[in-house]
Every structure is written in structure tokens, then in C-alpha cells.
Design an enzyme around this catalytic site. Sequence first.
Site, PDB file in Angstrom:
ATOM      1  N   SER A   1       0.819  -1.219   0.000  1.00 38.61           N
ATOM      2  CA  SER A   1       0.000   0.000   0.000  1.00 38.61           C
ATOM      3  C   SER A   1       0.852   1.269   0.000  1.00 38.61           C
ATOM      4  O   SER A   1       2.030   1.256   0.364  1.00 38.61           O
ATOM      5  CB  SER A   1      -0.901   0.022   1.226  1.00 38.61           C
ATOM      6  OG  SER A   1      -1.640  -1.166   1.308  1.00 38.61           O
TER       7      SER A   1
HETATM    8  N1  SAH Z   1      -0.571  -5.197   3.957  1.00 36.16           N
HETATM    9  C1  SAH Z   1       0.199  -5.477   2.784  1.00 36.16           C
HETATM   10  C2  SAH Z   1      -0.466  -5.043   1.497  1.00 36.16           C
HETATM   11  C3  SAH Z   1      -1.591  -5.870   1.206  1.00 36.16           C
HETATM   12  S1  SAH Z   1      -2.213  -6.016  -0.411  1.00 36.16           S
HETATM   13  C4  SAH Z   1       1.582  -4.884   2.846  1.00 36.16           C
HETATM   14  O1  SAH Z   1       1.904  -4.161   3.802  1.00 36.16           O
HETATM   15  O2  SAH Z   1       2.360  -5.154   1.936  1.00 36.16           O
HETATM   16  C5  SAH Z   1      -3.569  -7.049   0.054  1.00 36.16           C
HETATM   17  C6  SAH Z   1      -3.181  -8.481   0.372  1.00 36.16           C
HETATM   18  O3  SAH Z   1      -4.361  -9.123   0.823  1.00 36.16           O
HETATM   19  C7  SAH Z   1      -2.715  -9.252  -0.853  1.00 36.16           C
HETATM   20  O4  SAH Z   1      -1.467  -9.811  -0.619  1.00 36.16           O
HETATM   21  C8  SAH Z   1      -3.798 -10.312  -1.031  1.00 36.16           C
HETATM   22  O5  SAH Z   1      -3.319 -11.536  -1.528  1.00 36.16           O
HETATM   23  C9  SAH Z   1      -4.320 -10.461   0.380  1.00 36.16           C
HETATM   24  N2  SAH Z   1      -5.666 -11.031   0.493  1.00 36.16           N
HETATM   25  C10 SAH Z   1      -6.723 -10.900  -0.341  1.00 36.16           C
HETATM   26  N3  SAH Z   1      -7.778 -11.572   0.121  1.00 36.16           N
HETATM   27  C11 SAH Z   1      -7.378 -12.164   1.284  1.00 36.16           C
HETATM   28  C12 SAH Z   1      -8.020 -12.998   2.235  1.00 36.16           C
HETATM   29  N4  SAH Z   1      -9.294 -13.396   2.091  1.00 36.16           N
HETATM   30  N5  SAH Z   1      -7.314 -13.404   3.317  1.00 36.16           N
HETATM   31  C13 SAH Z   1      -6.019 -13.024   3.491  1.00 36.16           C
HETATM   32  N6  SAH Z   1      -5.360 -12.244   2.615  1.00 36.16           N
HETATM   33  C14 SAH Z   1      -6.030 -11.817   1.529  1.00 36.16           C
END
Ligand code: SAH
Length: 256
Positions: free
Chosen positions: A106
Site C-alpha cells: 500500500s
Molecule cells: N498489507 C500489505 C499489502 C496488502 S495487499 C503490505 O503491507 O504489503 C492485500 C493483500 O491481501 C494481498 O497480498 C492479497 O493476496 C491479500 N488477500 C486478499 N484476500 C485475502 C483474504 N481473504 N485473506 C487473506 N489475505 C487476503
Amino acid sequence: MSIRQPPVLAVKPSPALFLLAATLAVVSQWRSASAQDTSTTERADMMKEIAAIAAGTGAASGRHTLDPRVMAVMGQVPRHEFVPEAQKPYAYHNRPLPIGHGQTISQPYIVGLMTDLLMAKPGDTVLEIGTGSGYQAAVLAGLVKAVYTIEIIEPLGRQACDRLKRLAYQQVACKVGDGYYGWEEHAPYDAIVVTAAASHVPPPLIRQLKPGGRMVIPVGAQFMTQYLLLVEKAADGAVSTRQILPVRFVPLVSKP
Ligand code: SAH
């Protein structure tokens, strides 16, 4: 029986060889020190930009300045360690970056705002949904007692976990799974942060939030306007929701 020992060869390194080795050692030390200096300066500039954006969007977000603890921790976490090699030159730009598998780390201002809204305290236990690169978990690790983070894409989750271990963020525990259902075993949580956009606030996450706890979650469809929501659970269990800002996140998905 006698065992013949191989002759010991006494090799006397030439002074020129010594000089070369010493020069190489100095150059490599200088390079790593200067890389560190660059990232420190870039991080400080990124923090100034975050402060400026917070001031500029304060009227909408309600947060003109972010918690100094959050700012201090973000000023320390090496974001360049959380992005792929090709993205390293942009690690301290205030924007999301691709981390593979169609996912993104993000935008730093949004990480700061979401962390600020959690109002996490040193003794808190926090749950993160969407480990991604592990950056948000690392920021939280500098602020609270324990961080539990869940990622649904296995290779991403494993990579982030290894990275967090290598960088010695011992307060973070990770697992691969569907974060929609939270992590019951360690519940209830003082705060929950969801870093992928859901179509609604998952009821299991509300259940796993402590009375008095706070959840920050983007809600909305992928190509529609999503809103960052602050969900608060009062001491009597009543849940209230406040819209903070329009945002754009990758979707919260479920396992096929
Ligand atoms: N917090 C992260 C950025 C996240 S991007 C950082 O600091 O880099 C969002 C993430 O959520 C992605 O990696 C995606 O694969 C994950 N995601 C999507 N749906 C999800 C779910 N149901 N459970 C866990 N993770 C999920």
C-alpha cells in the site's frame, strides 16, 4: 604404520595482495554505509510528504496529523526491504508498488493513516488481514505487543514471513489462510486492520474484536469507489462505523 602428512605450504601473501584486500573491504563498507544513508534520507523525505498529505486531507480524514509514534516507527522501517528488487528505486515514493501475484504494497500515507486510526497501544494484540509484503505488519510490530497476520496467497505469505524473521520482527506471527474468518485462536484483538477491500465488514472479524476495539477496513467493489471505514466496538458490544476516505485497494478474495 606411519601416516605421511602432506607437506604444509607456507604461502606468504604479497604486500600488493594485502593492499587489494584492504581496499576492497573499505569500498564494500563505504558502499553499504552510503546505501544506508540514502535510505535514511529518502525515508525522512517520505515522512515529510506523509505529514504534508495528512495536513492537506485532514479536513476529510479527520486526522490533520498522524500519531507521532506511528510517524517515528514508519521513519525506521526499511520499506526497501519489502519490495521486489526492480521496485527498490521507488521504495520511498509515496505510492503503492507491485509485489508480484497481482498484489501491491500500500501507499505509505495510507499505511500511516490506517495505523494511526487503530490507536494501538504498546500492550495491544493486533490482527492484520492481507500480509502482502509484510510491511504493514512490520510497522505494527514497532507499536504493539503482538501482531497476527494472514495472507491467502501462499508464496506471498511464506516470503513475507521469511522476510519478517530475517529482519527480526519477532512479535509477528503469520499464517496462510482466508482472513475473512480471522484467527480465532488468538482472539479477541484490540485492533484489526484489513488491507484488501471487502464487499462488507466480515462478521467473524467483528466477533473477534474486543469490546473497546477498533477495526480499519476498506469496503467496496474493486472498480467502484471504496471507502476506508473505521469500525468501533463499544464496551457494551455496540458496533458503529465511520467513513474516513475514498481509497483503492486490491480485493479481499476467498479461496477458490
Ligand atoms: N498489507 C500489505 C499489502 C496488502 S495487499 C503490505 O503491507 O504489503 C492485500 C493483500 O491481501 C494481498 O497480498 C492479497 O493476496 C491479500 N488477500 C486478499 N484476500 C485475502 C483474504 N481473504 N485473506 C487473506 N489475505 C487476503
